[in-house]
Design an enzyme around this catalytic site. Structure first.
Site, PDB file in Angstrom:
ATOM      1  N   GLN A   1     -36.735   4.276  -1.141  1.00 57.18           N
ATOM      2  CA  GLN A   1     -35.748   5.424  -1.400  1.00 57.18           C
ATOM      3  C   GLN A   1     -35.261   5.777   0.080  1.00 57.18           C
ATOM      4  O   GLN A   1     -36.114   6.161   0.769  1.00 57.18           O
ATOM      5  CB  GLN A   1     -36.410   6.323  -2.308  1.00 57.18           C
ATOM      6  CG  GLN A   1     -35.277   7.620  -2.646  1.00 57.18           C
ATOM      7  CD  GLN A   1     -34.030   6.944  -3.535  1.00 57.18           C
ATOM      8  OE1 GLN A   1     -34.090   6.071  -4.159  1.00 57.18           O
ATOM      9  NE2 GLN A   1     -32.857   7.681  -3.366  1.00 57.18           N
TER      10      GLN A   1
ATOM     11  N   ASP B   1     -31.979  -3.137  -4.637  1.00 60.87           N
ATOM     12  CA  ASP B   1     -30.820  -2.266  -4.273  1.00 60.87           C
ATOM     13  C   ASP B   1     -29.753  -3.027  -3.530  1.00 60.87           C
ATOM     14  O   ASP B   1     -28.557  -2.664  -3.362  1.00 60.87           O
ATOM     15  CB  ASP B   1     -31.395  -1.438  -3.178  1.00 60.87           C
ATOM     16  CG  ASP B   1     -31.687   0.021  -3.321  1.00 60.87           C
ATOM     17  OD1 ASP B   1     -31.065   0.379  -4.609  1.00 60.87           O
ATOM     18  OD2 ASP B   1     -32.753   0.473  -2.969  1.00 60.87           O
TER      19      ASP B   1
ATOM     20  N   LYS C   1     -34.887   7.170 -11.760  1.00 63.72           N
ATOM     21  CA  LYS C   1     -35.434   5.702 -11.942  1.00 63.72           C
ATOM     22  C   LYS C   1     -36.517   5.160 -12.665  1.00 63.72           C
ATOM     23  O   LYS C   1     -36.330   4.277 -13.263  1.00 63.72           O
ATOM     24  CB  LYS C   1     -35.194   4.933 -10.534  1.00 63.72           C
ATOM     25  CG  LYS C   1     -33.904   5.150  -9.752  1.00 63.72           C
ATOM     26  CD  LYS C   1     -34.024   4.848  -8.204  1.00 63.72           C
ATOM     27  CE  LYS C   1     -32.485   5.235  -7.554  1.00 63.72           C
ATOM     28  NZ  LYS C   1     -32.453   5.010  -6.138  1.00 63.72           N
TER      29      LYS C   1
HETATM   30  N1  GUN Z   1     -30.547   6.739  -1.364  1.00 59.50           N
HETATM   31  C1  GUN Z   1     -29.328   7.263  -1.819  1.00 59.50           C
HETATM   32  N2  GUN Z   1     -28.619   6.315  -2.707  1.00 59.50           N
HETATM   33  C2  GUN Z   1     -29.761   5.277  -2.640  1.00 59.50           C
HETATM   34  C3  GUN Z   1     -29.857   4.093  -3.470  1.00 59.50           C
HETATM   35  O1  GUN Z   1     -29.016   3.531  -3.997  1.00 59.50           O
HETATM   36  N3  GUN Z   1     -31.065   3.332  -3.061  1.00 59.50           N
HETATM   37  C4  GUN Z   1     -31.915   3.792  -2.070  1.00 59.50           C
HETATM   38  N4  GUN Z   1     -33.053   3.003  -2.119  1.00 59.50           N
HETATM   39  N5  GUN Z   1     -31.854   4.977  -1.575  1.00 59.50           N
HETATM   40  C5  GUN Z   1     -30.829   5.623  -1.999  1.00 59.50           C
END
Ligand code: GUN
Length: 291
Positions: free
Chosen positions: A96, A119, A52
């Protein structure tokens, strides 16, 4: 059979975003700025957050990665999220997941300012999504919607079966495919671990979206001829055919299912790259609004 190329589509979207960033910069405005919080040393989370941050660099965003030891308390993490909420230089924040078990994920999610929740996990944003109001859509479901759109896949009146009811993928996906919009207007069945007739339901799916995290769970005898199959799973399984000794597998047995489909996403290179593109798009929305 057409392969839905998430890798190329994600690159296309990132290029579009990079052009929009350039316009902002040319207008003397600041670059979008995404902050990511990573707690502990979960290997998969490290990989995802690293990807990311790299994607931010590619499109010209600023990014800040904040790492905290696994021992951080819930109160301390809440305080860190509040610091970012109050930092006018930061447009979007992701924490995350998963978080260590002593931290309540919903407490942290609810602490994130809804206007920075790129998110799309905050209850306020989930509520807006369900009401078809403009908001941040969770990145993986948004990526699937975007793939369906860019490949002009017909959804109206179709039966969409979603396998898995996670808060991140299955549940929002079921809401999006049922909305009165395109993509949408499907009759949706949301299946999960207590579903008793999964195979029968899958066999009636015009659009089958699988997000349960079990390698090659969906076999050819579960898929209708001409279906559109979207595979969200990504599991690392042992393989003696690769140098590393590992291979990435989706939730769908691609080799046997693909010949039956009109459309299918590969793993890797399908839904995964789209998730990152949509996170970037959400961060751009945090700056520009939802137009
Ligand atoms: N863990 C697995 N997928 C995601 C996501 O799209 N965002 C976040 N913050 N954590 C995750």
């Amino acid at each position: 059979m057409q392969i839905l190329d998430g890798k190329q589509t994600s690159l296309d979207i990132q290029q579009e975003i990079a052009q929009e960033v350039q316009v902002l910069v040319d207008e003397g405005k600041k670059k979008p700025h995404l902050a990511a919080i990573l707690v502990g040393n979960n290997g998969a989370s490290e990989t995802y957050v690293g990807a990311k941050v790299k994607a931010c660099e590619r499109v010209g965003f600023d990014s800040t990665l904040l790492r905290f030891d696994e021992s951080i308390t819930e109160d301390e993490l809440v305080a860190e999220v509040n610091k970012i909420n109050n930092d006018t230089n930061i447009d979007g924040l992701i924490v995350q997941l998963p978080l260590p078990s002593h931290i309540n994920e919903m407490t942290i999610t609810e602490t994130i300012l809804p206007s920075k929740d790129v998110d799309g996990f905050h209850p306020q944003n989930i509520g807006k999504m369900a009401l078809n109001l403009p908001t941040f859509l969770p990145a993986t479901p948004a990526g699937i919607v975007e793939l369906i759109k860019r490949y002009n896949i017909d959804t109206e009146g179709k039966h969409c079966v979603v396998v898995g009811r996670s808060h991140i993928v299955g549940s929002p996906m079921s809401i999006l495919m049922a909305r009165n919009s395109y993509p949408g207007n499907c009759t949706v069945t949301l299946t999960h671990s207590r579903t008793t007739n999964l195979k029968e339901l899958c066999l009636t799916a015009d659009i089958l979206i699988v997000a349960l995290g079990r390698a090659e769970f969906i076999t050819a005898d579960m898929v209708k001829d001409g279906a559109c199959v979207i595979d969200v799973g990504i599991s690392r399984v042992k393989s003696d055919k690769t140098k590393s000794g590992w291979k990435l597998k989706g939730d769908v047995n691609y080799d046997e299912v693909a010949p039956k489909c009109d459309f299918i996403t590969p793993v890797p290179g399908g839904v995964g790259p789209m998730t990152i593109a949509m996170l970037l798009k959400n961060t751009l929305y945090a700056v520009k609004g939802f137009n």
